[in-house]
Motif scaffolding. Structure first.
Motif, PDB file in Angstrom:
ATOM      1  N   ASN A 142      -9.686  -4.799  -5.568  1.00 41.35           N
ATOM      2  CA  ASN A 142      -8.936  -5.170  -4.372  1.00 41.35           C
ATOM      3  C   ASN A 142      -9.860  -5.238  -3.162  1.00 41.35           C
ATOM      4  O   ASN A 142     -10.692  -4.352  -2.958  1.00 41.35           O
ATOM      5  N   TYR A 178      -9.355  -5.841 -11.812  1.00 45.76           N
ATOM      6  CA  TYR A 178      -9.583  -6.546 -10.556  1.00 45.76           C
ATOM      7  C   TYR A 178      -9.910  -5.527  -9.452  1.00 45.76           C
ATOM      8  O   TYR A 178      -9.334  -4.431  -9.421  1.00 45.76           O
ATOM      9  N   LEU A 224       1.391  -8.550  -7.904  1.00 46.72           N
ATOM     10  CA  LEU A 224       0.829  -9.903  -7.794  1.00 46.72           C
ATOM     11  C   LEU A 224       0.193 -10.119  -6.434  1.00 46.72           C
ATOM     12  O   LEU A 224      -0.885 -10.726  -6.330  1.00 46.72           O
ATOM     13  N   SER A 225       0.822  -9.600  -5.377  1.00 53.14           N
ATOM     14  CA  SER A 225       0.253  -9.760  -4.034  1.00 53.14           C
ATOM     15  C   SER A 225      -1.100  -9.048  -3.923  1.00 53.14           C
ATOM     16  O   SER A 225      -2.012  -9.535  -3.252  1.00 53.14           O
ATOM     17  N   LYS A 226      -1.232  -7.909  -4.591  1.00 51.58           N
ATOM     18  CA  LYS A 226      -2.503  -7.189  -4.584  1.00 51.58           C
ATOM     19  C   LYS A 226      -3.546  -7.925  -5.440  1.00 51.58           C
ATOM     20  O   LYS A 226      -4.724  -8.019  -5.065  1.00 51.58           O
ATOM     21  N   LYS A 227      -3.098  -8.432  -6.559  1.00 49.91           N
ATOM     22  CA  LYS A 227      -4.010  -9.143  -7.457  1.00 49.91           C
ATOM     23  C   LYS A 227      -4.564 -10.397  -6.787  1.00 49.91           C
ATOM     24  O   LYS A 227      -5.753 -10.739  -6.968  1.00 49.91           O
ATOM     25  N   GLN A 228      -3.738 -11.094  -6.008  1.00 45.09           N
ATOM     26  CA  GLN A 228      -4.182 -12.308  -5.328  1.00 45.09           C
ATOM     27  C   GLN A 228      -5.228 -12.018  -4.263  1.00 45.09           C
ATOM     28  O   GLN A 228      -5.968 -12.922  -3.855  1.00 45.09           O
ATOM     29  N   ASN A 229      -5.283 -10.768  -3.808  1.00 42.28           N
ATOM     30  CA  ASN A 229      -6.284 -10.371  -2.824  1.00 42.28           C
ATOM     31  C   ASN A 229      -7.456  -9.645  -3.485  1.00 42.28           C
ATOM     32  O   ASN A 229      -8.164  -8.881  -2.855  1.00 42.28           O
ATOM     33  N   SER A 230      -7.622  -9.872  -4.787  1.00 45.83           N
ATOM     34  CA  SER A 230      -8.641  -9.151  -5.549  1.00 45.83           C
ATOM     35  C   SER A 230      -9.571 -10.113  -6.264  1.00 45.83           C
ATOM     36  O   SER A 230      -9.258 -11.298  -6.437  1.00 45.83           O
TER      37      SER A 230
END
Length: 484
Positions: free
Chosen positions: A396, A394, A449-455
Motif C-alpha cells: 500500500n 501488494y 479493493l480501494s486499498k488494492k488500487q492504491n498499491s
C-alpha cells in the motif's frame, strides 16, 4: 563491621566461582522451563543456546521476554453464571443462512471456541478516526448506565482529551465508567491518560503493569484489545487505538485504520471479554448490562451472524490461529487479507498456499512502509516464499495502513485487533469478530479493493533486484521473527 569486611573479602576471592555456580543453577532452571513449556523445537533450541552461552543475561532475557503463557484466575473465579448464555459445550446453534459447505466449519469453529454464533447483529465499518471517533464519543455522551473501555494505546493528545472529557462527563452524571489500559501501551504517551481520568474520578486500571515487581516477567504479554461497550446497546471493536494520528484528514503522521460499530446480542460476548480482563487486572467483578432485543439501534443491516473470539497467552491460546486455518480450508473463490504486519508462521502460510493451489484467489495488502522498520525487513525477506503457488501480495502506498480484515468468498469475514505475526498470535491478548453476512462482505471487499488500487504488486523481478546487503539484512532479522 569485621564480619562485613570478611564477607566482602570472601566475595573478592571467590567471585568467579559464585558467578559460575549462579550461571549453572539459573541455566538449568531456565532450560528445564524451556523444555517443559515451549512447543516449537527450533525456538526451544534457540532459547537454551542463549541461556547457556550468555551467562545470567541469557536467563534474565528469557524470563523477561521468553515466557508466553500465563494462568489467569479470571476463568476459575469468575462466576460461571455470566458465561452460560453464550458459552456452551454442546453443539453450536443451527445456522440456516449460510452456504452448506460452511456448516462443517461452524462445527469445527465451535469446537475451537465453544461460544455460540448469534444472529440479528449489525456490524458497521468505520474507516479511520474521522468516522469512528465521533460515533464513539456520541455513544459515550448518550450513555445512561455503564461504559467499559479497553485500549492498547490511549494518547493524551487533543483527540484523547475529547475522550477524557466525554468519559468524565458520563461519570459526573452517574454513569459507571471502567477504563482498562495496557501496562506497556500506556507508555506510548508522555502524559498518561489514566492519570488524567483518575483526577476526574473515573475508575481506571492497568493490565499487567510493566513496572510491577509481581508481573515484570510478563512484560512481553500485552493486552492489544480495543473495546468500547455502552449500556449493552452498542459496542465498538477493531484495531484502532485512541490517537489523533488516526484522524487522517488533520494528522501530521496519519495512520489509516478501520473500526467497527456493533449492535445486537454479540455485544454480550464482547463485554464479557472486558469483564474477565478487568477482573484479572483488579480482582473486581463487574456485571455489565446485558443486551435487550428492543434496544437495537435502527440500522440498514441487522443480518450479521457473529460471535466474539478472544485469544491470548492463557486458556484461550491459539484460538484465532485455528479459526483462520478452519476458514481457509473452506475458501472456494477468494481470500482477501489486510494487515499491517504479515509474518505468518509456517502452518498459516501453508494454509494460504493450499488455498491458492485449489484455485482460490489469495490476495494480501500490507503497508509499503510500516511503523517498525525491522518488521518491514522481515516481510521483505519472506516475499519470495509468500508469492509461491499464486499468492499475490501488494504494498500500500499510504503512509501507514493499520487496517486488519480477512474476507473469504462472499460470506465470511474476520475483523478485530489481531495482526498476522507472532507477537499478535502468540503473546498478545486479542479480540476478533467472526462474521457471516454477504452485505458486510460486500462492504469489506469494496474497502479492500480501494486499498488494492492504491498499491503496487510485489513481483519476482523486484525481489531479485534487491541489493545483496538488503537481502542479508532482511534474512538476518527473519531469524528473530518468532519474537517480533
Amino acid at each position: 563491621m569485621q564480619i562485613f569486611e570478611q564477607w566482602v573479602q570472601w566475595i573478592n576471592i571467590h567471585w568467579v566461582t559464585i558467578i559460575v555456580v549462579l550461571h549453572i543453577g539459573v541455566s538449568i532452571m531456565s532450560s528445564l522451563h524451556v523444555l517443559m513449556f515451549k512447543e516449537n523445537e527450533r525456538t526451544s533450541l534457540a532459547w537454551i543456546g542463549l541461556v547457556i552461552f550468555s551467562p545470567v543475561i541469557g536467563s534474565l532475557f528469557y524470563w523477561l521476554f521468553g515466557i508466553n503463557r500465563i494462568k489467569r484466575s479470571a476463568r476459575k473465579k469468575h462466576p460461571q453464571i455470566l458465561k452460560q448464555d453464550f458459552r456452551s459445550p454442546e453443539q453450536p446453534n443451527k445456522i440456516s443462512h449460510i452456504p452448506a459447505y460452511w456448516h462443517p466449519a461452524v462445527i469445527a469453529g465451535h469446537n475451537i471456541h465453544p461460544v455460540n454464533y448469534v444472529s440479528d447483529n449489525s456490524v458497521e465499518p468505520l474507516v479511520n478516526g474521522d468516522m469512528a471517533y465521533p460515533e464513539m464519543i456520541q455513544s459515550v455522551n448518550a450513555a445512561h448506565r455503564y461504559i467499559v473501555l479497553s485500549s492498547y494505546i490511549f494518547d493524551c493528545d487533543s483527540l484523547g482529551q475529547q475522550f477524557v472529557d466525554a468519559l468524565s462527563d458520563a461519570h459526573q452524571r452517574g454513569v459507571i465508567v471502567n477504563v482498562l489500559l495496557d501496562g506497556v501501551g500506556i507508555g506510548y504517551s508522555w502524559h498518561k491518560s489514566d492519570r488524567a481520568l483518575k483526577k476526574l474520578g473515573v475508575k481506571t486500571a492497568r493490565f499487567l503493569p510493566a513496572i510491577s515487581l509481581t508481573t515484570v516477567r510478563f512484560i512481553n504479554l500485552r493486552n492489544h484489545r480495543k473495546i468500547l461497550c455502552v449500556d449493552g446497546d452498542v459496542a465498538y471493536v477493531g484495531g484502532m487505538n485512541i490517537s489523533k494520528n488516526n484522524e487522517v484528514k488533520s494528522a501530521e503522521d496519519p495512520i489509516d485504520d478501520i473500526h467497527f460499530k456493533v449492535t445486537g446480542p454479540v455485544i454480550d460476548q464482547i463485554s464479557q471479554v472486558f469483564a474477565e480482563d478487568w477482573f484479572f487486572a483488579t480482582g473486581e467483578l463487574i456485571e455489565f448490562p446485558s443486551f435487550v432485543q428492543n434496544t437495537i439501534t435502527q440500522t440498514s443491516n441487522k443480518s450479521v451472524i457473529a460471535r466474539a473470539i478472544q485469544d491470548g497467552p492463557d486458556e484461550d491460546h491459539n484460538k484465532i490461529r485455528w479459526t483462520l486455518i478452519n476458514a481457509l480450508v473452506c475458501a472456494q473463490t477468494s481470500v482477501k487479507i489486510m494487515t499491517p504486519y504479515f509474518i505468518p508462521d509456517q502452518t498459516l502460510m501453508t494454509s494460504l498456499h493450499a488455498a491458492a493451489l485449489r484455485g482460490v484467489s489469495v490476495e494480501i495488502v500490507v503497508p509499503g512502509h510500516s511503523n517498525i522498520p525491522f518488521v518491514d525487513w522481515v516481510m521483505e525477506a519472506n516475499f519470495s516464499r509468500i508469492i509461491q503457488h499464486g499468492v499475490k501480495i501488494y504494498k500500500n502506498n499510504r503512509p501507514f495502513d493499520h487496517s486488519k480484515i480477512v474476507v473469504i468468498d462472499d460470506i465470511w469475514s474476520f475483523v478485530g485487533s489481531t495482526n498476522w505475526d507472532a507477537r499478535s498470535l502468540e503473546f498478545n491478548f486479542e479480540i476478533n469478530l467472526e462474521c457471516f453476512d454477504k452485505q458486510l462482505n460486500a462492504k469489506l471487499s469494496a474497502f479492500f479493493l480501494s486499498k488494492k488500487q492504491n498499491s503496487l504488486p510485489v513481483t519476482q523481478q523486484e525481489i531479485s533486484n534487491l541489493p545483496i546487503y538488503k537481502r542479508i539484512r532482511n534474512n538476518l532479522f527473519r531469524l528473530f521473527s518468532p519474537y517480533l
